[in-house]
Scaffold this motif. Structure first.
Motif, mmCIF file in Angstrom:
data_model
loop_
_atom_site.group_PDB
_atom_site.id
_atom_site.type_symbol
_atom_site.label_atom_id
_atom_site.label_comp_id
_atom_site.label_asym_id
_atom_site.label_seq_id
_atom_site.Cartn_x
_atom_site.Cartn_y
_atom_site.Cartn_z
ATOM 1 N N ILE A 1 0.858 -1.192 0.000
ATOM 2 C CA ILE A 1 0.000 0.000 0.000
ATOM 3 C C ILE A 1 0.894 1.241 0.000
ATOM 4 N N THR B 1 1.096 5.062 0.998
ATOM 5 C CA THR B 1 0.334 5.943 1.888
ATOM 6 C C THR B 1 -0.166 7.178 1.135
ATOM 7 N N LEU C 1 -3.318 6.104 -0.571
ATOM 8 C CA LEU C 1 -4.343 5.916 0.458
ATOM 9 C C LEU C 1 -4.928 7.262 0.911
ATOM 10 N N HIS D 1 -6.306 -0.246 -1.768
ATOM 11 C CA HIS D 1 -6.125 1.069 -1.149
ATOM 12 C C HIS D 1 -7.429 1.651 -0.611
ATOM 13 N N ALA E 1 -8.382 2.641 3.146
ATOM 14 C CA ALA E 1 -8.785 4.031 3.398
ATOM 15 C C ALA E 1 -10.086 4.069 4.196
#
Ligand SMILES: [Zn+2]
Lengths: 735, 368
Positions: free
Chosen positions: A3, A5, A8, A66, A70
């Motif tokens: 992932i 960030t 996200l 993602h 989230a």
């Protein structure tokens, strides 16, 4: 799964935590971040953020992308999750592209969109940036779009070269023996329960697993058909396993994809492809099977009682004396953020926080957060479940979500009322045996539960049956052990092979007999001994190990209520004849012991003799532990007398002892053989004879023994032994 | 020497006698150290002029009748002291004692005791902690049916754990109904099921035992390993009770400074489920090599018993003619399990799990 960030955070802006804090907060809520890697600065001097290595449990396939993570972050921080933008440029009008689902039980939804005059080119911009940070291979804008959407929001899609299709799409089962060349270049022969996406003529793709080679996107592709569908998990799992194809798509579908995500994913992929040119033609084709929708996206709502939440979860660190921190408001907030729709269905009236009456639903959506003495509390919700959370089915699943989002470590440490401990029936006996064996110098060991066929044949008790394994760990472990002895032999050999020459081991464990329909387990004890055992006045060094094992068995038996223990030289085949024995309890065998049969010692290349014992613990534990009643110690002096007799070698100690005991002298407290002597030269003791030094201890509880009594007993014993064929050598009186 | 002591001058009261005999005792000790054995014997016990005889005759004669008995007792004690000094062999002088001194630097001797297995010792320690919390030990077979090992524990029919990739299966099971198929239990949880089918709540049991999985052996994995599981079922058992119980147990096992941390996890038979970490016992949570610099060590799995498990229990109880006792509306419970190997390896810094099953004396002797 990886992932970014930065990616996200595009879905949840303004998270009030840095990436490391975010990783911790997610992990504590079961969305485990296993690694956090700094990606350094980007070209524009902004940070690239961090890459998270995720470890998502298999039940949370919705969080393997993602957007899903989230949503978790939005829930944790109580922030809005931005919707996905699915707008497309206006499409040119066209008749609906023909799509038919011939296997509606396996394909619950199928969406298709035609894109014309597209440009196939390398990806650029955000896709290219994100992919290089993720280490994701870039192929072309069309293929990358599909992967980008999968990584972004989790739903698999597929793009066909429309010009390779003959007619419309048919989702059907494969024909027996139908051939399909897949994207990986392999040609597969299909079975009639493989689901395929086909055109009117041929199979195009193995549905939900992998696209076909012939209809794939190439640099020459001009027109595209974008597919996003929902396939039955079991069907995808079957095909994926059969063809040994584990793909991102099959991974997702076989765990239950989001029924409502298909059209969204189709929009997103189309949007990305059209960014390089071309236009959409006609409307999105979207065929949904109502029966499947009812089992996924439109499941009936379930009831969630606030009381049940508190009953299962207990006390939090933030509870007040009168109120749980897990309030209806908090429950509503968490579950709504996760995608549930909560409708209050019962309102309770609280007086001073004490529930006094249930009523009908009052104003829906109304919560009591007033400080007044009387308040209205929603204590029951009807919860509609999100289409992407097929793992949520029951009230307890929702209670778990509440606990998870709240944070496990915010619960208090309370203790239930203690119970009453009942001792296990064999615990005392097991402990007594173990303590005694340790005191006797045997160390505790654990060997393999399995045995080879050869060892099983050798060591199993005849007629008890052995248990083969369907999928043995190895050829040496093809059966469940029918005896602990082969494991003990292995452990002794392990030591000898490492020049450890003095070993005493025991193992208490289960052995397995019977049939593969009815396996019986029983407790057995094995003893293993190798190395120098010093000679005693009674035993040569050669024989001493065997008598140490005999002593150990007698010592174990002495822990239990007295029962007649006898010994015979009959022994199983794994013991050396003449150097082994069987112990009988009440006439039935309880233990075998002695030296390992020499042929086995040679076969196993053991450098020195090894000595083994096997004892049936079930039989031993059937005896009650000994209860001791102490006798009074005599106040009168004991008298010891030593005799030395010569006997022929054929005379056994048992015969001698029995003969003396038959004299029935109650004052004979102890009769002990203290030394056995043989003269190899045949001088002091004749050949084939041995000299036996015998100690008798006389004592009375009520009087001092008189010289005349002693003389009588002495001479009776001498007469008895002489009659047995013994010759007195010397008699000594000591006091 | 004080031959000239005349008792009449002092009287026969107890404090006076105490003082006098104390003096005489000191005289015995100093003369035993400075005289040869023969000379010492003659000096005190000589038939005619022995000091004991002379003093006792003189003192007893002059003593009033009521004082004679206590005086006689004191002389007897003195005589015993003299005789004891005579029996002590060849230690009449400090010099002689020094000459016969032992070499205390030689190794001590012992009858080598057997060594308790470190793994089983750890297992007993864990079980003891739960005994003290009111849990009784329950045991069960190592060969189990699919029903007890999987089905009743809410494993779905196609769960990967049921695959022969993961589970060791007894031969010739194909023709049997799937729930009857025999396998090596992969956890001690079947004993939880057996116990609940057997008895109504409250249940508080701890289950130590051997389990098997179809795992390749390496330094930290073994197809044979040991577990301790626990189960607590009653009315009003909560998640916070689970937390408190395990926090207490970990403190009892690893010391009161240890902290626990709970993470959401997933097991088919519990909901909510959790993994539990303890603060690293080597660095007290500061971060070190053993905890991979996280400050935490993952130690056990746990959770609230899934209502589906209770439903399966009552169904099975009904099939056996027992009354239902596990209504999930009234009954809650928690279960937990831990790998004994892992805990023993952490406790003793053992790097290879294989040592536990080798019977290697060089390994075991370290735990003597
Ligand atoms: Zn550490």
């Amino acid at each position: 799964m990886k992932i970014l960030t930065n990616w996200l955070r595009t879905y949840v802006p303004n998270i009030p935590a840095d990436d490391h804090q975010l990783a911790d907060d997610l992990t504590l809520r079961g969305i485990a971040v296993e690694g956090v890697h700094d990606l350094g600065p980007a070209a524009d001097d902004q940070s690239n953020g961090h890459l998270f290595e995720m470890d998502i449990t298999t039940n949370r396939v919705d969080a393997m992308n993602h957007y899903g993570i989230a949503r978790e972050a939005a829930t944790i921080y109580n922030l809005p999750l931005l919707p996905l933008h699915t707008e497309l440029p206006a499409s040119t009008p066209a008749p609906a592209f023909p799509v038919r689902i011939d296997a509606p039980h396996l394909c619950g939804r199928f969406t298709a969109r035609v894109l014309r005059n597209v440009t196939i080119a390398p990806s650029a911009g955000l896709i290219s940036d994100y992919f290089s940070l993720l280490g994701q291979k870039q192929i072309s804008n069309a293929v990358d779009a599909s992967n980008f959407v999968l990584l972004g929001m989790g739903h698999p899609t597929h793009a066909f070269d429309l010009d390779k299709l003959q007619g419309g799409i048919v989702v059907r089962l494969a024909h027996q023996g139908e051939k399909l060349k897949l994207l990986d270049g392999t040609e597969r022969t299909l079975e009639p329960d493989d689901l395929v996406v086909a055109d009117e003529v041929k199979a195009l793709a193995l549905a939900g697993v992998m696209g076909g080679y012939d209809s794939m996107i190439t640099p020459e592709t001009k027109n595209i058909l974008v597919e996003a569908a929902w396939f039955d998990p079991a069907s995808i799992r079957r095909s994926s396993r059969r063809h040994l194809l584990h793909t991102d798509a099959s991974h997702r579908f076989e765990r239950g994809a989001d029924f409502n995500a298909a059209p969204i994913a189709n929009h997103l992929v189309s949007q990305l492809i059209l960014a390089s040119g071309g236009h959409a033609e006609g409307d999105l084709i979207d065929i949904a099977i109502p029966a499947t929708a009812a089992k996924t996206a439109s499941r009936p709502s379930i009831n969630l009682s606030v009381t049940q939440v508190q009953r299962h979860l207990g006390t939090t660190l933030e509870d007040t004396p009168t109120q749980s921190a897990l309030t209806p408001e908090l429950i509503y907030q968490y579950l709504t953020a996760l995608g549930c729709t909560l409708i209050p269905t019962r309102l309770a009236v609280q007086l001073e926080h004490e529930m006094i009456a249930d009523g009908p639903v009052f104003p829906p959506g109304y919560f009591s957060d007033h400080a007044g003495h009387i308040s209205l509390v929603n204590d029951l919700f009807a919860v509609q479940l999100p289409s992407w959370r097929l793992d949520l089915e029951r009230e307890i699943d929702l209670i778990e979500e509440v606990a998870r989002v709240y944070g496990y470590n915010r619960f208090a440490n309370t203790l239930p009322t203690p119970g009453i401990v009942i001792a296990h029936p064999t615990a005392a006996a097991e402990a007594a045996v173990r303590t005694r064996l340790l005191a006797l110098g045997f160390s505790e060991s654990i060997s393999s539960t399995f045995a080879s066929q050869q060892d099983s044949d050798l060591f199993a008790t005849a007629g008890q049956g052995t248990i083969p394994m369907e999928n043995p760990l190895s050829d040496e472990a093809s059966l469940l052990r029918p005896s602990l002895v082969p494991g003990m032999v292995t452990m002794l050999a392990h030591n000898l092979n490492r020049d450890v020459k003095d070993v005493r081991l025991f193992e208490q464990g289960q052995i397995f007999t019977g049939t593969t329909d009815q396996v019986s387990e029983s407790a057995q004890l094995s003893l293993g001994l190798t190395g120098a055992v010093p000679a005693t006045p009674l035993h040569t060094a050669h024989d001493a190990p065997i008598f140490e094992l005999k002593g150990a068995i007698e010592s174990l038996l002495s822990l239990f209520a007295p029962a007649p223990l006898t010994f015979t030289t009959e022994a199983p085949v794994w013991l050396q004849p003449g150097r082994s024995a069987t112990a009988l309890l009440d006439g039935t065998p309880i233990a075998h012991f002695g030296e390992l049969v020499h042929t086995q010692r040679e076969a196993r290349k053991l450098r020195q003799p090894i000595y083994l014992a096997q004892l049936d613990l079930a039989k031993l534990y059937a005896l009650p532990l000994k209860k001791v009643t102490a006798r009074d110690l005599s106040r009168f002096q004991a008298v010891e007398r030593d005799f030395s007799f010569t006997f022929p070698d054929s005379m056994q100690w048992h015969t001698i002892a029995t003969a003396i005991h038959t004299l029935n002298i109650p004052e004979l407290q102890r009769l002990t053989p203290t030394e056995i002597f043989r003269d190899p030269k045949g001088k002091s003791v004749p050949p084939s004879h041995y000299a036996l030094l015998l100690k008798c201890v006389f004592q009375s509880n009520d009087r001092t023994l008189r010289e005349e009594e002693l003389t009588t007993w002495w001479s009776n014993i001498i007469t008895t032994l002489t009659n047995l064929g013994g010759t007195i050598r010397a008699g000594e009186f000591t006091m | 020497m004080s031959d000239d002591i005349v008792l009449d001058e002092f009287g026969y009261d107890e404090p006076t006698l105490d003082k006098l005999f104390e003096t005489l005792k000191k005289e015995v000790i100093s003369s035993s150290e400075n005289y040869s054995q023969e000379a010492f014997k003659l000096h005190w016990l000589g038939r005619k002029q022995g000091r004991l005889k002379v003093l006792s005759e003189a003192w007893l004669k002059s003593a009033p009748p009521e004082a004679r008995k206590p005086l006689g007792i004191r002389f007897n004690q003195l005589k015993q002291q003299i005789e004891a000094a005579l029996e002590a062999p060849a230690t009449t002088t400090r010099a002689a004692q020094a000459g016969a001194s032992i070499d205390i630097t030689l190794p001590g001797t012992t009858r080598a005791p057997g060594i308790p297995h470190p793994l089983l010792k750890t297992m007993q320690e864990i079980v003891a902690v739960f005994h003290h919390l009111g849990y009784s030990t329950n045991l069960g077979p190592q060969v189990e049916s699919d029903f007890y090992n999987f089905e009743a524990l809410n494993f779905p029919p196609n769960h990967p754990a049921r695959d022969t990739q993961d589970t060791l299966v007894i031969a010739s099971q194909q023709s049997r109904p799937s729930r009857d198929r025999l396998l090596m239990r992969t956890h001690t949880s079947p004993v939880q099921i057996r116990t609940m089918i057997d008895q109504p709540p409250p249940v508080r049991i701890v289950i130590p035992g051997k389990v098997h999985r179809n795992d390749a052996a390496d330094a930290t994995h073994s197809p044979i390993f040991h577990q301790v599981e626990g189960l607590c079922v009653d009315t009003n058992i909560t998640f916070s009770d689970l937390k408190g119980t395990l926090d207490h147990a970990m403190k009892a096992l690893f010391g009161s400074a240890v902290k626990t941390r709970f993470f959401p996890s997933f097991f088919p038979f519990t909901e909510p489920s959790a993994d539990v970490q303890i603060s690293c016992i080597f660095c007290n949570g500061k971060g070190c090599r053993k905890c991979k610099h996280s400050g935490w060590i993952e130690l056990l799995g746990c959770g609230m018993v899934d209502p589906a498990v209770f439903a399966a229990i009552d169904e099975q109880r009904a099939a056996q003619g027992k009354s239902p006792a596990y209504n999930p509306e009234k009954i809650t419970g928690f279960a937990f399990g831990m790998g004994v190997e892992r805990i023993a390896m952490i406790q003793h810094g053992i790097s290879d799990i294989g040592h536990f099953y080798s019977g290697d004396m060089r390994f075991l002797e370290q735990f003597a």
